[in-house]
Design a protein around this motif. Structure first.
Motif, PDB file in Angstrom:
ATOM      1  N   ARG A 173       0.946  -1.646  -0.144  1.00 43.63           N
ATOM      2  CA  ARG A 173      -0.222  -0.439  -0.232  1.00 43.63           C
ATOM      3  C   ARG A 173       0.859   0.810  -0.081  1.00 43.63           C
ATOM      4  O   ARG A 173       0.128   2.330  -0.412  1.00 43.63           O
ATOM      5  CB  ARG A 173      -0.523   0.498   1.383  1.00 43.63           C
ATOM      6  CG  ARG A 173      -2.322  -1.013   1.243  1.00 43.63           C
ATOM      7  CD  ARG A 173      -3.224  -0.640  -0.021  1.00 43.63           C
ATOM      8  NE  ARG A 173      -4.211  -1.615   0.395  1.00 43.63           N
ATOM      9  CZ  ARG A 173      -5.451  -1.916  -0.185  1.00 43.63           C
ATOM     10  NH1 ARG A 173      -5.331  -0.678  -1.530  1.00 43.63           N
ATOM     11  NH2 ARG A 173      -5.879  -2.393  -0.330  1.00 43.63           N
ATOM     12  N   VAL A 174       2.330   1.474  -0.002  1.00 46.21           N
ATOM     13  CA  VAL A 174       3.115   2.081   0.396  1.00 46.21           C
ATOM     14  C   VAL A 174       2.803   2.983  -0.856  1.00 46.21           C
ATOM     15  O   VAL A 174       2.841   4.594  -0.591  1.00 46.21           O
ATOM     16  CB  VAL A 174       3.857   1.588   0.839  1.00 46.21           C
ATOM     17  CG1 VAL A 174       5.272   3.300   0.663  1.00 46.21           C
ATOM     18  CG2 VAL A 174       3.881   1.562   2.280  1.00 46.21           C
ATOM     19  N   PRO A 175       3.124   2.480  -2.287  1.00 41.13           N
ATOM     20  CA  PRO A 175       3.083   3.771  -3.555  1.00 41.13           C
ATOM     21  C   PRO A 175       1.265   3.565  -3.530  1.00 41.13           C
ATOM     22  O   PRO A 175       1.767   4.992  -3.582  1.00 41.13           O
ATOM     23  CB  PRO A 175       3.258   2.470  -4.397  1.00 41.13           C
ATOM     24  CG  PRO A 175       4.087   1.256  -3.530  1.00 41.13           C
ATOM     25  CD  PRO A 175       3.386   1.443  -2.600  1.00 41.13           C
ATOM     26  N   GLY A 176       0.411   3.648  -3.227  1.00 40.61           N
ATOM     27  CA  GLY A 176      -0.743   4.154  -2.531  1.00 40.61           C
ATOM     28  C   GLY A 176      -0.859   6.048  -2.153  1.00 40.61           C
ATOM     29  O   GLY A 176      -1.378   7.195  -2.169  1.00 40.61           O
ATOM     30  N   TYR A 177      -0.102   5.257  -0.585  1.00 40.07           N
ATOM     31  CA  TYR A 177      -0.140   6.741   0.064  1.00 40.07           C
ATOM     32  C   TYR A 177       1.291   7.378  -0.576  1.00 40.07           C
ATOM     33  O   TYR A 177       0.039   8.627  -0.624  1.00 40.07           O
ATOM     34  CB  TYR A 177       0.929   6.532   1.496  1.00 40.07           C
ATOM     35  CG  TYR A 177       0.278   5.380   2.398  1.00 40.07           C
ATOM     36  CD1 TYR A 177      -0.881   6.354   2.650  1.00 40.07           C
ATOM     37  CD2 TYR A 177       0.360   4.509   2.600  1.00 40.07           C
ATOM     38  CE1 TYR A 177      -1.938   5.270   3.790  1.00 40.07           C
ATOM     39  CE2 TYR A 177      -0.465   3.320   2.886  1.00 40.07           C
ATOM     40  CZ  TYR A 177      -1.370   3.963   3.492  1.00 40.07           C
ATOM     41  OH  TYR A 177      -2.868   3.263   5.466  1.00 40.07           O
ATOM     42  N   VAL A 178       1.669   7.323  -0.935  1.00 43.46           N
ATOM     43  CA  VAL A 178       2.834   8.403  -2.061  1.00 43.46           C
ATOM     44  C   VAL A 178       2.355   9.150  -3.115  1.00 43.46           C
ATOM     45  O   VAL A 178       2.136  10.640  -3.185  1.00 43.46           O
ATOM     46  CB  VAL A 178       4.609   7.677  -2.079  1.00 43.46           C
ATOM     47  CG1 VAL A 178       4.772   8.411  -3.055  1.00 43.46           C
ATOM     48  CG2 VAL A 178       4.962   7.261  -1.056  1.00 43.46           C
ATOM     49  N   THR A 179       1.455   7.964  -3.925  1.00 45.64           N
ATOM     50  CA  THR A 179       1.234   8.675  -4.966  1.00 45.64           C
ATOM     51  C   THR A 179      -0.139   9.528  -4.461  1.00 45.64           C
ATOM     52  O   THR A 179      -0.536  10.648  -5.554  1.00 45.64           O
ATOM     53  CB  THR A 179       0.730   7.822  -6.278  1.00 45.64           C
ATOM     54  OG1 THR A 179      -0.450   6.978  -5.346  1.00 45.64           O
ATOM     55  CG2 THR A 179       1.997   7.352  -6.476  1.00 45.64           C
ATOM     56  N   SER A 180      -1.171   9.512  -4.138  1.00 44.49           N
ATOM     57  CA  SER A 180      -1.928  10.452  -4.043  1.00 44.49           C
ATOM     58  C   SER A 180      -1.729  11.674  -2.865  1.00 44.49           C
ATOM     59  O   SER A 180      -2.402  12.569  -3.103  1.00 44.49           O
ATOM     60  CB  SER A 180      -2.845   9.588  -2.958  1.00 44.49           C
ATOM     61  OG  SER A 180      -2.668   9.193  -1.494  1.00 44.49           O
ATOM     62  N   MET A 181       0.094  11.716  -2.594  1.00 41.78           N
ATOM     63  CA  MET A 181       0.159  12.899  -1.831  1.00 41.78           C
ATOM     64  C   MET A 181       1.386  13.810  -2.712  1.00 41.78           C
ATOM     65  O   MET A 181       0.858  14.605  -2.871  1.00 41.78           O
ATOM     66  CB  MET A 181       1.110  12.602  -0.424  1.00 41.78           C
ATOM     67  CG  MET A 181       0.260  11.630   0.291  1.00 41.78           C
ATOM     68  SD  MET A 181       1.975  12.563   2.052  1.00 41.78           S
ATOM     69  CE  MET A 181       2.789  10.390   1.258  1.00 41.78           C
ATOM     70  N   ARG A 182       1.596  12.872  -3.608  1.00 44.67           N
ATOM     71  CA  ARG A 182       2.495  13.579  -4.335  1.00 44.67           C
ATOM     72  C   ARG A 182       1.271  14.493  -5.226  1.00 44.67           C
ATOM     73  O   ARG A 182       1.510  15.196  -6.275  1.00 44.67           O
ATOM     74  CB  ARG A 182       2.877  12.562  -5.557  1.00 44.67           C
ATOM     75  CG  ARG A 182       4.241  11.598  -5.097  1.00 44.67           C
ATOM     76  CD  ARG A 182       5.399  10.474  -5.832  1.00 44.67           C
ATOM     77  NE  ARG A 182       6.561  10.939  -5.335  1.00 44.67           N
ATOM     78  CZ  ARG A 182       7.132  10.285  -6.089  1.00 44.67           C
ATOM     79  NH1 ARG A 182       6.715   9.686  -6.872  1.00 44.67           N
ATOM     80  NH2 ARG A 182       8.670   9.627  -5.027  1.00 44.67           N
ATOM     81  N   SER A 183       0.084  13.737  -5.867  1.00 48.19           N
ATOM     82  CA  SER A 183      -0.783  14.079  -6.852  1.00 48.19           C
ATOM     83  C   SER A 183      -1.670  15.541  -6.396  1.00 48.19           C
ATOM     84  O   SER A 183      -2.324  16.031  -6.739  1.00 48.19           O
ATOM     85  CB  SER A 183      -1.978  13.221  -6.782  1.00 48.19           C
ATOM     86  OG  SER A 183      -2.861  12.604  -5.847  1.00 48.19           O
TER      87      SER A 183
END
Length: 339
Positions: free
Chosen positions: A52-62
């Motif tokens: 799930r870590v990439p999901g946390y990251v991509t949603s913050m980056r967006s």
């Protein structure tokens, strides 16, 4: 080259914390989310751990989710606590509302904690277990984006609409179960697609409305409720309590917000969640003894177990043995931390 990377739980926690902070999450929030990730890996719930870590990251980056959000806790009435997560992730918001909710449940016998404007990527057992550890019965449920067609339909309307339940025990960790009210968690289908194996028939339809065992086709199509019309009714209950009652988004509303944002990342939706908390001592003092009496009868039959026992066994084993992370996922997280 190995397909997996061996990691200790301390390494899981450290890497999770580092990548989240490096991508804009506050240290306080990152420590909570890293605990969620670490506990999921420890318990063998890999679909809700490092995956799930990439999901946390991509949603913050967006810019869709705010990793620095500070939840706002409001005492709505003698038995109700509301938390506005401020477009942040659910676990920090739950931790913010937890002390007041526990205080109310223990002083009055029952209380409810409601979240809105929250994004939930974690398994609900992590949250429910916190309240079970406090000696409370906990029933929690959450909305998400639209992934699941209503029974008889073929267009996504509901989310996976998970439910978790925790029951305290005497001298033991609480009994906790957590399951999606769809036929499977979405993470299970995503993991199947990543690892290249099929899914059972009855989990999903493809984009043309046909049954499929291909996880890639399922992700392009719609998931199905578990248990047919009975699961469908439970999903409606989850929507009404998690969103209708708390002021959070129904799944279709969360999906509309994601669509209006103009981009789909792997992060959570702006959802709603409810916790119903009961102090069992309010009725009588023998509750814990009665729990063990029931569990003893269950375990007297060969082949049975108490929900959550397998997770606790995994937790004890991983504390010394560590865990295995897919090498490609591990590298993706390193790149997100360093890039």
């Amino acid at each position: 080259m190995s397909d997996t990377v061996h990691m200790s739980l301390d390494e899981v926690r450290a890497l999770s914390t580092e990548v989240l902070i490096a991508n804009g999450m506050s240290e306080a929030n990152a420590m909570v989310i890293a605990d969620v990730v670490t506990q999921a890996e420890a318990d063998g719930t890999h679909s809700h751990g490092l995956f799930r870590v990439p999901g946390y990251v991509t949603s913050m980056r967006s810019g869709r989710m705010d990793g620095k959000a500070v939840p706002e806790v409001t005492e709505k009435s003698p038995g109700l606590v509301a938390v506005d997560s401020k477009n942040g992730f659910s676990p920090p918001a739950i931790m913010a509302g937890k002390p007041l909710a526990i205080e109310k449940a223990k002083s009055q016998g029952i209380a409810a904690l409601g979240l809105r404007n929250n994004g939930n990527l974690n398994a609900l057992w992590w949250e429910a277990e916190h309240f079970g550890d406090a000696g409370l019965i906990c029933l929690t449920m959450s909305t998400s984006q639209s992934f699941v067609a209503p029974w008889g339909g073929n267009k996504a309307l509901f989310g996976t609409d998970p439910i978790a339940f925790a029951c305290p025990r005497a001298g033991k960790p609480p009994m906790v179960f957590d399951y999606a009210t769809s036929a499977s968690a979405r993470g299970e289908i995503q993991v199947a697609a990543r690892e290249g194996h099929s899914i059972p028939k009855g989990w999903a339809l493809d984009k043309d409305g046909n049954d499929t065992t291909d996880p890639a086709a399922a992700l392009e199509g719609v998931q199905l409720p578990f248990g047919g019309h009975k699961g469908n009714a439970i999903m409606i209950m989850v929507e009404l309590l998690s969103a209708g009652l708390t002021g959070g988004n129904f799944c279709f509303e969360a999906q509309e917000q994601v669509d209006a944002f103009g981009g789909h990342d792997a992060g959570p939706s702006n959802a709603g969640q409810i916790f119903i908390l009961i102090d069992p001592k309010g009725f009588h003092e023998t509750f814990l003894d009665r729990v063990e009496g029931l569990f003893g009868k269950i375990l007297a039959q060969e082949g049975t177990r108490i929900p959550g026992d397998r997770r606790y066994a995994n937790r004890a084993r991983s504390a010394t043995d560590g865990i295995e992370c897919q090498a490609a996922l591990h590298q993706q997280i390193l790149d997100m931390r360093d890039g």
